[in-house]
Design a protein around this motif. Sequence first.
Motif, PDB file in Angstrom:
ATOM      1  N   ILE A 112       1.015  -1.267  -0.213  1.00 34.84           N
ATOM      2  CA  ILE A 112       0.276  -0.315  -0.039  1.00 34.84           C
ATOM      3  C   ILE A 112       0.389   1.083  -0.317  1.00 34.84           C
ATOM      4  CG2 ILE A 112      -2.011   1.513   0.841  1.00 34.84           C
ATOM      5  CD1 ILE A 112      -2.459  -1.490   2.405  1.00 34.84           C
ATOM      6  N   THR A 113       1.078   2.178  -0.810  1.00 34.40           N
ATOM      7  CA  THR A 113       1.351   3.107  -1.156  1.00 34.40           C
ATOM      8  C   THR A 113       1.256   4.267  -0.798  1.00 34.40           C
ATOM      9  OG1 THR A 113       0.720   3.442  -3.299  1.00 34.40           O
ATOM     10  CG2 THR A 113       3.051   1.660  -2.897  1.00 34.40           C
ATOM     11  N   GLU A 114       0.475   4.139  -1.234  1.00 29.93           N
ATOM     12  CA  GLU A 114      -0.568   5.597  -0.400  1.00 29.93           C
ATOM     13  C   GLU A 114      -2.013   5.470  -0.222  1.00 29.93           C
ATOM     14  OE1 GLU A 114      -0.738   9.208  -3.585  1.00 29.93           O
ATOM     15  OE2 GLU A 114       0.016   7.780  -4.658  1.00 29.93           O
ATOM     16  N   SER A 115      -2.109   6.191   0.727  1.00 32.73           N
ATOM     17  CA  SER A 115      -3.397   6.247   1.945  1.00 32.73           C
ATOM     18  C   SER A 115      -4.305   7.794   1.617  1.00 32.73           C
ATOM     19  CB  SER A 115      -4.003   5.369   3.730  1.00 32.73           C
ATOM     20  OG  SER A 115      -2.524   6.765   4.214  1.00 32.73           O
ATOM     21  N   LEU A 116      -5.060   7.637   1.544  1.00 31.01           N
ATOM     22  CA  LEU A 116      -6.380   8.553   1.405  1.00 31.01           C
ATOM     23  C   LEU A 116      -7.815   8.717   1.779  1.00 31.01           C
ATOM     24  CD1 LEU A 116      -5.255   9.452  -2.832  1.00 31.01           C
ATOM     25  CD2 LEU A 116      -4.330  10.157  -0.838  1.00 31.01           C
ATOM     26  N   LYS A 117      -8.633   9.298   1.855  1.00 31.28           N
ATOM     27  CA  LYS A 117      -9.558   9.972   2.771  1.00 31.28           C
ATOM     28  C   LYS A 117      -9.916  10.541   1.416  1.00 31.28           C
ATOM     29  CE  LYS A 117      -7.870  12.068   7.110  1.00 31.28           C
ATOM     30  NZ  LYS A 117      -7.730  12.890   7.998  1.00 31.28           N
ATOM     31  N   ALA A 118     -10.842   9.633   0.925  1.00 35.47           N
ATOM     32  CA  ALA A 118     -11.833   9.581  -0.012  1.00 35.47           C
ATOM     33  C   ALA A 118     -13.420  11.080  -0.077  1.00 35.47           C
ATOM     34  CB  ALA A 118     -12.503   8.412  -0.988  1.00 35.47           C
ATOM     35  N   ASP A 119     -13.183  12.207  -0.113  1.00 35.47           N
ATOM     36  CA  ASP A 119     -14.441  13.211   0.525  1.00 35.47           C
ATOM     37  C   ASP A 119     -13.527  14.511  -0.372  1.00 35.47           C
ATOM     38  OD1 ASP A 119     -15.837  15.072   1.912  1.00 35.47           O
ATOM     39  OD2 ASP A 119     -17.352  12.816   3.061  1.00 35.47           O
ATOM     40  N   LYS A 120     -14.253  15.191  -1.226  1.00 37.87           N
ATOM     41  CA  LYS A 120     -14.256  16.911  -1.537  1.00 37.87           C
ATOM     42  C   LYS A 120     -13.903  17.815   0.175  1.00 37.87           C
ATOM     43  CE  LYS A 120     -16.319  17.003  -5.540  1.00 37.87           C
ATOM     44  NZ  LYS A 120     -17.301  17.473  -5.907  1.00 37.87           N
ATOM     45  N   LEU A 121     -14.483  17.235   1.341  1.00 35.50           N
ATOM     46  CA  LEU A 121     -13.780  18.291   2.673  1.00 35.50           C
ATOM     47  C   LEU A 121     -12.507  18.267   2.486  1.00 35.50           C
ATOM     48  CD1 LEU A 121     -16.520  16.268   5.194  1.00 35.50           C
ATOM     49  CD2 LEU A 121     -16.568  18.556   4.277  1.00 35.50           C
ATOM     50  N   PHE A 122     -11.203  17.321   2.554  1.00 31.03           N
ATOM     51  CA  PHE A 122     -10.025  17.190   2.014  1.00 31.03           C
ATOM     52  C   PHE A 122      -9.176  17.575   0.679  1.00 31.03           C
ATOM     53  CE2 PHE A 122     -12.601  14.007   5.194  1.00 31.03           C
ATOM     54  CZ  PHE A 122     -11.863  14.418   6.215  1.00 31.03           C
ATOM     55  N   GLY A 123      -9.233  17.984   0.803  1.00 31.36           N
ATOM     56  CA  GLY A 123      -8.976  18.849  -0.077  1.00 31.36           C
ATOM     57  C   GLY A 123      -8.169  18.527  -1.050  1.00 31.36           C
ATOM     58  N   GLU A 124      -6.894  17.964  -0.147  1.00 31.89           N
ATOM     59  CA  GLU A 124      -5.556  17.680  -1.235  1.00 31.89           C
ATOM     60  C   GLU A 124      -6.273  15.731  -1.131  1.00 31.89           C
ATOM     61  OE1 GLU A 124      -1.929  18.289   1.354  1.00 31.89           O
ATOM     62  OE2 GLU A 124      -2.312  20.393   0.874  1.00 31.89           O
ATOM     63  N   ASP A 125      -6.056  15.232  -0.764  1.00 36.72           N
ATOM     64  CA  ASP A 125      -6.515  14.086  -0.507  1.00 36.72           C
ATOM     65  C   ASP A 125      -7.394  13.932  -1.716  1.00 36.72           C
ATOM     66  OD1 ASP A 125      -5.507  13.786   1.571  1.00 36.72           O
ATOM     67  OD2 ASP A 125      -6.691  12.373   2.390  1.00 36.72           O
ATOM     68  N   TRP A 126      -8.771  14.455  -2.620  1.00 35.54           N
ATOM     69  CA  TRP A 126      -9.676  14.390  -3.530  1.00 35.54           C
ATOM     70  C   TRP A 126      -8.702  14.792  -4.795  1.00 35.54           C
ATOM     71  CZ3 TRP A 126     -14.169  12.053  -4.229  1.00 35.54           C
ATOM     72  CH2 TRP A 126     -15.036  12.409  -4.902  1.00 35.54           C
ATOM     73  N   ALA A 127      -8.049  16.169  -4.797  1.00 40.40           N
ATOM     74  CA  ALA A 127      -7.452  16.562  -5.847  1.00 40.40           C
ATOM     75  C   ALA A 127      -6.829  15.079  -6.266  1.00 40.40           C
ATOM     76  CB  ALA A 127      -6.227  17.849  -5.417  1.00 40.40           C
ATOM     77  N   ARG A 128      -5.901  14.723  -5.314  1.00 40.33           N
ATOM     78  CA  ARG A 128      -5.174  13.317  -5.933  1.00 40.33           C
ATOM     79  C   ARG A 128      -6.124  12.404  -6.158  1.00 40.33           C
ATOM     80  NH1 ARG A 128      -0.913  10.998  -8.268  1.00 40.33           N
ATOM     81  NH2 ARG A 128      -0.016   8.480  -6.854  1.00 40.33           N
ATOM     82  N   LEU A 129      -7.275  11.701  -5.605  1.00 37.53           N
ATOM     83  CA  LEU A 129      -8.232  10.725  -6.084  1.00 37.53           C
ATOM     84  C   LEU A 129      -8.053  11.737  -7.524  1.00 37.53           C
ATOM     85  CD1 LEU A 129      -9.377   9.922  -2.892  1.00 37.53           C
ATOM     86  CD2 LEU A 129      -8.369   8.525  -4.329  1.00 37.53           C
ATOM     87  N   VAL A 130      -8.229  12.228  -8.158  1.00 34.06           N
ATOM     88  CA  VAL A 130      -9.075  13.206  -9.644  1.00 34.06           C
ATOM     89  C   VAL A 130      -7.865  12.680 -10.066  1.00 34.06           C
ATOM     90  CG1 VAL A 130      -9.310  15.138 -10.925  1.00 34.06           C
ATOM     91  CG2 VAL A 130     -10.680  14.498  -9.032  1.00 34.06           C
ATOM     92  N   GLN A 131      -6.532  13.380 -10.370  1.00 31.90           N
ATOM     93  CA  GLN A 131      -5.175  13.356 -10.821  1.00 31.90           C
ATOM     94  C   GLN A 131      -5.829  11.515 -10.990  1.00 31.90           C
ATOM     95  OE1 GLN A 131      -1.772  13.673  -8.481  1.00 31.90           O
ATOM     96  NE2 GLN A 131      -1.174  14.588  -9.812  1.00 31.90           N
TER      97      GLN A 131
END
Length: 387
Positions: A112-131
């Motif tokens: 597991i190389t990255e762990s992200l919070k899948a919610d627009k409340l967490f702007g950087e995480d959501w932007a990374r998911l979009v990317q």
Amino acid sequence: MKLNEILSDSFNAAEWEAKGYELPKYDIAAVAKKTHDEPTWVHFGAGNIFRAFPAAILNDALNTGKYDRGVIVAESFDYEIIDKAYRPYNNLSLLVSLQSNGTIEKKVIASITESLKADKLFGEDWARLVQIFQAPTLQMVTFTITEKGYSYNDADLARGLDAVFAMGKLTALLYERYKAGKLPLTLQSTDNCSHNGDHVKAGVKAYAERWAQDGIVEAGFVDYINDSSKITYPWSMIDKITPRPHEKVQAMLAEDGFEDNNTIITEKHTFTAPFVNAEEVQYLVCEDTYTNGRPPLELGGALYTSRKTVDEVETMKVTTCLNPLHTAMSIYGCMLDYTLISAEMADEDLRAFIQKIGYIEAMPVVTDPGVLNPYEFIGTVINKRLP
């Protein structure tokens, strides 16, 4: 002994290996860099089953040296898991496999190389998911979010691209992939429910059609998610028991000197830890319909086959070769004041009873799916899993 030591320059691998800990055989940093730049796999659901099974078989695949990409995990429900069980340990975890002969296998999972919070409340995480969803290299999205995780309702459908349910967030990310060039992708449920791919498809379709109706997305997006040359929703059968962290395992790890043995209980009542204890046996049988390729999880033991065969494997498990045996043992065990299935297996009468249910009652009505032999499956249940 702490998980974060593994990534330090002063790490003493010999100490861990001397105590029976299996370490990754690949360059963890190199895999993380390759995955960040060219992601192939995102998984929704950061719970124990994911770390103990999908992430673990990818770890095995990486250990062969025949693959070079990890998995990125996204959590859409309980964000404390990311904050408390992933990021403090650089996404590393320990898989503790409890063997039926009483021995214990301890394996460090670093896939597991990255762990992200899948919610627009967490702007950087959501932007990374979009990317990630815009990346042409992305091949599949998988899920262990439980059957109720695929639900939706009118209120969430009406929220449009700001939906808060998992399927709404997924559909919003798929819309980003659509805008990036209608790129292909496979959405693979690995949840333990019948015809699980249909649950994903129903959710995505409900959101996409509502958004098109409301003028939020163009009609072409609905065509995209329904085009089987672009998006597929395969079925799978998954089978592995991963209970919450157990104090006996914690005590064993503490005796080894492994310090990351604490139980984490979130506000949403998720029980997790830096380690996962699980049974040794596991099965993952997937319908092999991928539109953009897939990670070679067969290197870690996954089986790929037709939809018909996946259905036959699931029917074999649920109706004859596992669920009825386990249920019968549980019922009679409670009546006889047993507190452990393993203790019941030492009762000659109960063991013989379960063998008769499996071998005499089940076999005449089971369909052999071909990829897993029903006799061998029951033998593993009786001789490895229940003990």
